[in-house]
Design a protein around this motif. Structure first.
Motif, PDB file in Angstrom:
ATOM      1  N   GLY A  38       0.782  -1.231   0.000  1.00  0.00           N
ATOM      2  CA  GLY A  38       0.000   0.000   0.000  1.00  0.00           C
ATOM      3  C   GLY A  38       0.811   1.276   0.000  1.00  0.00           C
ATOM      4  O   GLY A  38       0.266   2.354   0.242  1.00  0.00           O
ATOM      5  N   ALA A  39       2.107   1.177  -0.283  1.00  0.00           N
ATOM      6  CA  ALA A  39       2.952   2.372  -0.356  1.00  0.00           C
ATOM      7  C   ALA A  39       2.941   2.919  -1.782  1.00  0.00           C
ATOM      8  O   ALA A  39       2.762   2.175  -2.742  1.00  0.00           O
ATOM      9  N   LYS A  84       3.862   5.956   2.627  1.00  0.00           N
ATOM     10  CA  LYS A  84       2.581   5.295   2.884  1.00  0.00           C
ATOM     11  C   LYS A  84       1.888   6.012   4.024  1.00  0.00           C
ATOM     12  O   LYS A  84       2.424   6.146   5.122  1.00  0.00           O
ATOM     13  N   ARG A  85       0.667   6.483   3.748  1.00  0.00           N
ATOM     14  CA  ARG A  85      -0.128   7.164   4.760  1.00  0.00           C
ATOM     15  C   ARG A  85      -1.124   6.191   5.379  1.00  0.00           C
ATOM     16  O   ARG A  85      -1.686   5.353   4.670  1.00  0.00           O
ATOM     17  N   THR A  86      -1.364   6.327   6.663  1.00  0.00           N
ATOM     18  CA  THR A  86      -2.310   5.424   7.326  1.00  0.00           C
ATOM     19  C   THR A  86      -3.722   5.608   6.783  1.00  0.00           C
ATOM     20  O   THR A  86      -4.552   4.711   6.897  1.00  0.00           O
ATOM     21  N   THR A  87      -3.992   6.765   6.173  1.00  0.00           N
ATOM     22  CA  THR A  87      -5.308   7.004   5.574  1.00  0.00           C
ATOM     23  C   THR A  87      -5.490   6.216   4.280  1.00  0.00           C
ATOM     24  O   THR A  87      -6.602   6.083   3.787  1.00  0.00           O
ATOM     25  N   GLY A  88      -4.373   5.751   3.703  1.00  0.00           N
ATOM     26  CA  GLY A  88      -4.444   5.059   2.425  1.00  0.00           C
ATOM     27  C   GLY A  88      -4.420   5.997   1.237  1.00  0.00           C
ATOM     28  O   GLY A  88      -4.388   5.544   0.087  1.00  0.00           O
ATOM     29  N   GLU A  89      -4.397   7.302   1.479  1.00  0.00           N
ATOM     30  CA  GLU A  89      -4.409   8.274   0.391  1.00  0.00           C
ATOM     31  C   GLU A  89      -3.026   8.358  -0.260  1.00  0.00           C
ATOM     32  O   GLU A  89      -1.999   8.224   0.414  1.00  0.00           O
ATOM     33  N   PRO A 122      -0.277   1.597  -5.756  1.00  0.00           N
ATOM     34  CA  PRO A 122       0.152   1.092  -4.446  1.00  0.00           C
ATOM     35  C   PRO A 122       0.966  -0.197  -4.586  1.00  0.00           C
ATOM     36  O   PRO A 122       0.693  -1.027  -5.461  1.00  0.00           O
ATOM     37  N   THR A 123       1.958  -0.360  -3.726  1.00  0.00           N
ATOM     38  CA  THR A 123       2.742  -1.593  -3.725  1.00  0.00           C
ATOM     39  C   THR A 123       1.859  -2.783  -3.355  1.00  0.00           C
ATOM     40  O   THR A 123       0.884  -2.640  -2.613  1.00  0.00           O
ATOM     41  N   ASP A 124       2.212  -3.966  -3.878  1.00  0.00           N
ATOM     42  CA  ASP A 124       1.416  -5.158  -3.581  1.00  0.00           C
ATOM     43  C   ASP A 124       1.790  -5.735  -2.216  1.00  0.00           C
ATOM     44  O   ASP A 124       2.568  -5.140  -1.469  1.00  0.00           O
ATOM     45  N   ASP A 172       2.742   7.436   9.735  1.00  0.00           N
ATOM     46  CA  ASP A 172       2.920   7.200   8.301  1.00  0.00           C
ATOM     47  C   ASP A 172       4.361   6.762   8.036  1.00  0.00           C
ATOM     48  O   ASP A 172       5.252   7.016   8.845  1.00  0.00           O
ATOM     49  N   TYR A 173       4.582   6.123   6.891  1.00  0.00           N
ATOM     50  CA  TYR A 173       5.922   5.667   6.524  1.00  0.00           C
ATOM     51  C   TYR A 173       6.482   6.520   5.390  1.00  0.00           C
ATOM     52  O   TYR A 173       5.751   6.933   4.495  1.00  0.00           O
ATOM     53  N   TYR A 174       7.792   6.746   5.429  1.00  0.00           N
ATOM     54  CA  TYR A 174       8.442   7.501   4.358  1.00  0.00           C
ATOM     55  C   TYR A 174       9.908   7.097   4.301  1.00  0.00           C
ATOM     56  O   TYR A 174      10.462   6.567   5.266  1.00  0.00           O
ATOM     57  N   SER A 175      10.538   7.366   3.157  1.00  0.00           N
ATOM     58  CA  SER A 175      11.939   6.972   2.980  1.00  0.00           C
ATOM     59  C   SER A 175      12.885   8.062   3.476  1.00  0.00           C
ATOM     60  O   SER A 175      13.838   8.448   2.785  1.00  0.00           O
ATOM     61  N   GLU A 176      12.583   8.568   4.660  1.00  0.00           N
ATOM     62  CA  GLU A 176      13.388   9.580   5.340  1.00  0.00           C
ATOM     63  C   GLU A 176      13.664  10.764   4.416  1.00  0.00           C
ATOM     64  O   GLU A 176      12.837  11.141   3.615  1.00  0.00           O
TER      65      GLU A 176
END
Length: 289
Positions: A72-73, A117-122, A95-97, A131-135
């Motif tokens: 989902g990223a 990747k946002r927890t909202t899915g947006e 989105p990633t599988d 949320d996740y991010y590549s720094e």
């Protein structure tokens, strides 16, 4: 299709809170600064693959701590670092599988790659804690014609919130416009933008941009105040449209004004996007603001 409205979307500077250094607005970054930033980029290509002659990027998004795949990223592709790799990107993946894999077709060239990747899915909007991010790494990739560049991206959870300065799409207000982007047959156009101007001169940098349209083509433009606005819609947030790129204006060749009252949203606005038929001018509007 009129040739008059084709400037890129606004990309204002984004500032991180709590322990993160702030960055200047992209428009104030000079060429010397940009060159220095790009020289510090990390080459993220681990190899090249061939898949039916496709040109683009492929890889896996995974957690830095533990190495688990992240489903989902979204992977954002920027043409350079003048926007500080923030705001709307030139390209965005699906989105990633479940195994964290993505693949996206882009023209040959050099790009900067970010995963979020946002927890909202947006797919777009301000990042929030969790949320996740590549720094803040500047991962650079050279895409070669007829090949897929392999770029794997590790991400970490965001611990401090971030916010956008004025004129960015996702600064939430109580005033704005909601609607859909569709093609000539009425099918939704996801992953695209509506843009708003305060006057009928659409051949310039827009004043406001919407959230990225979702799978149904739905968008929201948040505005700071009521007034009269003129709308257009397009696919990419970079450069003027190329011939064939989907583009459209509310009202067609004659831009139609849209009245918005303070404290309310104009709902159900439909923007029809058709292939751009204007003449592309190389070098025009190549800098994201």
């Amino acid at each position: 299709m009129s040739k008059s409205g084709w400037w890129l979307l606004p990309v204002a500077a984004v500032f991180f809170l709590a322990g993160c250094a702030s960055s200047r607005p992209a428009a104030s970054v000079d060429k010397t600064t940009v060159a220095a930033q790009e020289e510090q980029a990390v080459d993220g290509v681990s190899g090249y693959e061939q898949q039916d002659g496709r040109t683009g990027l492929v890889g896996r998004v995974f957690l830095k701590d533990g190495g688990q795949p992240l489903a989902g990223a979204y992977v954002n592709i920027y043409p350079d670092t003048t926007s500080n790799l923030l705001g709307p990107s030139q390209f965005i993946s699906s989105p990633t599988d479940e195994d964290g894999y993505y693949r996206i077709d882009v023209p040959a060239g050099t790009y900067y790659i970010v995963a979020r990747k946002r927890t909202t899915g947006e797919p777009s909007g301000p990042l929030a804690p969790g949320d996740y991010y590549s720094e803040h790494r500047r991962i650079r990739a050279e895409v070669k014609s007829g090949r897929l560049a392999r770029v794997d991206l590790e991400v970490v959870p965001m611990k401090a919130p971030m916010f956008f300065k004025k004129n960015l799409a996702d600064r939430r207000t109580d005033t704005g416009i909601r609607g859909r982007l569709v093609d000539a047959s009425g099918k939704p156009v996801p992953g695209s933008f509506a843009i708003a101007y305060v006057d009928d001169n659409l051949k310039r940098l827009p004043d406001y941009a919407s959230t990225l349209s979702d799978g149904q083509g739905r968008f929201t433009i948040y505005l700071p105040k009521g007034g009269t606005y003129y709308l257009a819609g397009r696919v990419h947030a970079w450069d003027m449209p190329h011939p064939g790129e989907l583009y459209g204006k509310l009202g067609g060749d004659q831009p139609k004004p849209l009245a918005v009252k303070k404290g309310s949203f104009v709902e159900d606005v439909t923007l029809v996007l058709t292939p751009f038929t204007g003449t592309y001018k190389p070098g025009k509007s190549r800098r994201p603001y």
